[in-house]
Every structure is written in C-alpha cells, then in structure tokens.
Design an enzyme around this catalytic site. Structure first.
Site: not given
Ligand SMILES: Cc1cc2nc3c(=O)[nH]c(=O)nc-3n(C[C@H](O)[C@H](O)[C@H](O)COP(=O)(O)OP(=O)(O)OC[C@H]3O[C@@H](n4cnc5c(N)ncnc54)[C@H](O)[C@@H]3O)c2cc1C
Length: 379
Positions: A158, A336, A363
């Site tokens: 977050i 590069q 996002e």
């Molecule tokens: C620096 C940072 C700041 C952030 N800030 C916020 C914030 O302020 N508020 C907040 O709520 N969240 C925040 N996030 C969370 C961010 O939005 C999530 O990390 C992101 O949505 C991906 O979710 P996950 O990390 O759980 O990956 P996962 O959902 O576990 O996904 C892992 C991989 O699987 C892929 N994948 C998942 N589902 C599918 C599908 N159906 N088909 C194909 N591929 C798929 C994804 O694209 C990804 O490559 C932040 C994250 C970071 C790293």
C-alpha cells in the site's frame, strides 16, 4: 496539432508551471530520493501550492477543475523529473477518486478539500498478500459491530500508507457474493488497530514507499463509501482513471530517457565521430521516438474520451498497456546508447530502467490490461 488532440492552451499553461517546478525542485534531487529512499511526500506542500494534490478533483471539493488532458500533461512533467513523486501523487489520487466516485457529499466534504490542500494525504488499499490481480480473492472482512463495522485483514503493497492521514480500505461485507460482496471504507490512519509495517525494499520508485497494513479496527458506518457491495464498481472506475496516470508517468520517464540518449549520442565520440552519426543508433532513436509518440496519442485519446464523458475503460487499458511497455523499451535502449556509463549509478539511466519496471505491474498488470481490452473486443 495539439489542439486537435484535445490539448487546450489552459492545459498547457498549467503543465508548463508544473514543469518549471519539476525541473527546478524535483529533478536535481531525484537521484538522492532514490538512493536514500527519501519519501517524496516531502514535496506535498509545494505540489499542493501548484494545485497538484487536488488536480483530479472538481472545484466544489477543493480541486482546481483540471481537465483529464491537463492531468496527464502535469503528471508526465512530474515523472520526467522524479517518478517517485508522480507515483506518490497517483496513490493519493486513488484514495481521493475513491471518495469522489463512491462517497456521499458528507464524506466528500470531510476529506476532499483537505486532501486537495495537501494537509491530509490519502492511500488506497485493495491488494492483499493473496489477492492482487483478482480482488475477488480478498480475505479482509468488514463485519457489522454496533453503529459501524469491524475491519479485519491484511493489505499489502500500500503506497503512502505510513505517511497517509486516511486509507480507503476495500473489504468484503458479504464473502459469498464475490466482487459484489466488496465494500469500501475510509479509515483514519491513526485509528486503533491500523498497523503499518516498515516499507518494502523496492527495486524502483524508492521514494514512493509501499507497506503492509494489518487491520483489526472499528470504522463507523458513515465512513462506508456508497451502498454495501458497491466497492468493486467504485474500485474499477478509480482504476480507469489511474491507468491514465500510470500511462502519463510512463510518458514522462520515457521523455527523460530519450532526452538523455540523444544528448549523449551527440557528445560521445566513437571512431572519430559522434554516436549520433551511427545509423544503428539512429534507428534505435527512431524507434524510441515513434513508440513514445504513439503512446502519447493513445493516452491523450483516452483522456479526451474521459473528459467528454465517453466510455474509456478499454482506451485507458490500451494507453496503460502500450505506454508502460513502451517505457521499458525506451529506457533500456537509452541505457544501451550510454554503453558502460549507462550501467553506473553516476548516470540516471539505471534509475529510469528500475522506476519504469513497476508500471507494467501495478494498477493492473499488462496481462490484466489485455484481459480488459480483449473483453471489450468480444462484448
Ligand atoms: C511498488 C508497489 C506499489 C503498489 N501500490 C499499491 C497500492 O497503493 N494499493 C494497492 O491496492 N495495491 C498496490 N500495489 C499492488 C499491485 O497493484 C499488485 O502487485 C498488482 O495488481 C499485481 O498483483 P500481485 O502482485 O498479487 O500479482 P498476481 O496477481 O499474483 O499476478 C502474478 C502474475 O500473474 C499474472 N496474472 C494474474 N492473473 C492473470 C490472468 N488472469 N491471466 C494472465 N496472467 C495473469 C499477472 O499479470 C502477474 O504477471 C502495489 C504494488 C507495488 C509493487
């Protein structure tokens, strides 16, 4: 040309002023913010003075009534100087857009004018350790207690959470109803039972710290945004807006990388001539410029649609997908062109590469944007 794309002189005036501030105040400190992980929240008072903290809000709620196009131009200027700062501002917009879109006038009046004035910072908490791309997987529960709710669960990654004054928390009021069981609440950061963990160690945007937030807190029913079960719809509308903000951040970082690359290629001599004369590098620069320009057009198109009140969900996804992938290509190519110098921390290139990488993840990852775009094609 710009006017035909929906860019009005007033939009440019605003982004020019913000650009001047970004070049004078943000750019000279961006390396230090990154190296020492200094939260970009230190710029909030100056950003508020320029109207940036409420740029997404109408004048009625303390904002400056900027158009979506002006917002894109301004965020791109900020990101060009310091991507941590544009990310911090973007997280604040996620929170205030949630209240603007999902809340009633009483909640808007309580939070938005202070947020626009920069005296109260917002955070947005949708993601959990086991629920990122698919919010329906969320485990945080909001159960009725007296004249409000008890929120229990853990939110993850977050942004702004520690510095925030309020956090918009998405939680399930009806665990059996999937996304229709999700509701949103505004929680004061300093409420008993809101525990913010130390910042994650991030690869990039190190001045925009992200935290885990553990919740076992009471929130009054008056702090619920809209009806029970309306939280997912609110979050999706908020994310439509924020995907344009991420596209704008991509554009700004890419502009910085392209400027650095062309500057370096002009002055660096190899084999008796500047790199700029080598056709191989000219072609790289041509591809960088072309993709950057294409990303601008997609992003402005989506912003114009948003400003005109037209549907723009898939257009925002196309802009976010294309611009965030474009900036990965452009920053890598710029590094590069700098050769070994680009790989050192003396140069900004490695920071730009690291800062750009998050834009394909948060996002809604690139894969999730493709789902949204394809869904619209088959609707
Ligand atoms: C620096 C940072 C700041 C952030 N800030 C916020 C914030 O302020 N508020 C907040 O709520 N969240 C925040 N996030 C969370 C961010 O939005 C999530 O990390 C992101 O949505 C991906 O979710 P996950 O990390 O759980 O990956 P996962 O959902 O576990 O996904 C892992 C991989 O699987 C892929 N994948 C998942 N589902 C599918 C599908 N159906 N088909 C194909 N591929 C798929 C994804 O694209 C990804 O490559 C932040 C994250 C970071 C790293």
């Amino acid at each position: 040309m710009l006017e035909r794309l929906g860019v009005q002189p007033a939009d440019l005036e605003m982004s020019d002023a913000i650009g001047r501030f970004a070049r004078a105040e943000l750019a000279p400190n961006a390396a230090e913010v990154d190296r020492d992980e200094i939260p970009a929240t230190r710029y909030v008072p100056q950003l508020a003075e320029l109207g940036v903290m409420g740029m997404n809000l109408p004048e009625r709620w303390g904002g400056i009534g900027a158009t979506p196009v002006a917002l894109i131009l301004a965020l791109a200027e900020i990101a060009r100087a310091c991507a941590s700062t544009s990310s911090m501002v973007g997280a604040h917009y996620l929170a205030t857009d949630s209240i603007l879109i999902g809340g009633d006038d009483e909640l808007r009046a309580r939070y938005l004018p202070d947020a626009a004035a920069g005296t109260r910072l917002g955070a947005f908490a949708l993601t959990e350790p086991r629920a990122g791309s698919n919010p329906a997987d969320m485990a945080t529960r909001a159960t009725r207690e007296g004249d409000g709710y008890r929120l229990r669960g853990v939110k993850h990654f977050i942004s702004n959470a520690n510095a925030a004054d309020f956090i918009v928390i998405y939680a399930k009021t009806d665990p059996s109803a999937g996304t229709r069981g999700i509701s949103a609440f505004v929680v004061d950061r300093r409420s008993a039972g809101v525990e913010v963990a130390p910042a994650e160690k991030l690869m990039g945007i190190r001045g925009a710290p992200a935290h885990e937030v553990a919740l076992d807190c009471f929130v009054p029913a008056a702090n619920r945004l809209g009806a029970e079960g309306s939280g997912f719809r609110t979050a999706m509308k908020v994310l439509d807006n924020s995907r344009l903000d991420v596209a704008a951040t991509s554009l700004g970082i890419a502009e910085a990388a392209l400027e650095a690359a062309t500057g370096w290629a002009r002055q660096r001599h190899v084999g008796g001539e500047p790199l700029a004369r080598k056709q191989g590098l000219q072609w790289m620069v041509a591809d960088m410029r072309t993709r950057l320009e294409a990303a601008w057009l997609l992003t402005l198109q989506a912003a114009v649609r948003r400003g005109a009140g037209q549907p723009f969900t898939d257009h925002a996804s196309m802009a976010k997908l294309y611009a965030s992938e474009m900036v990965g290509f452009v920053t890598d190519a710029a590094l590069q062109i700098h050769g070994g110098y680009g790989f050192t921390r003396e140069m900004p290139l490695e920071r730009l590469v690291r800062d750009a990488r998050i834009l394909r993840i948060y996002e809604g990852s690139s894969e999730i944007q493709r789902l949204v775009i394809a869904r619209a094609a088959f609707a």
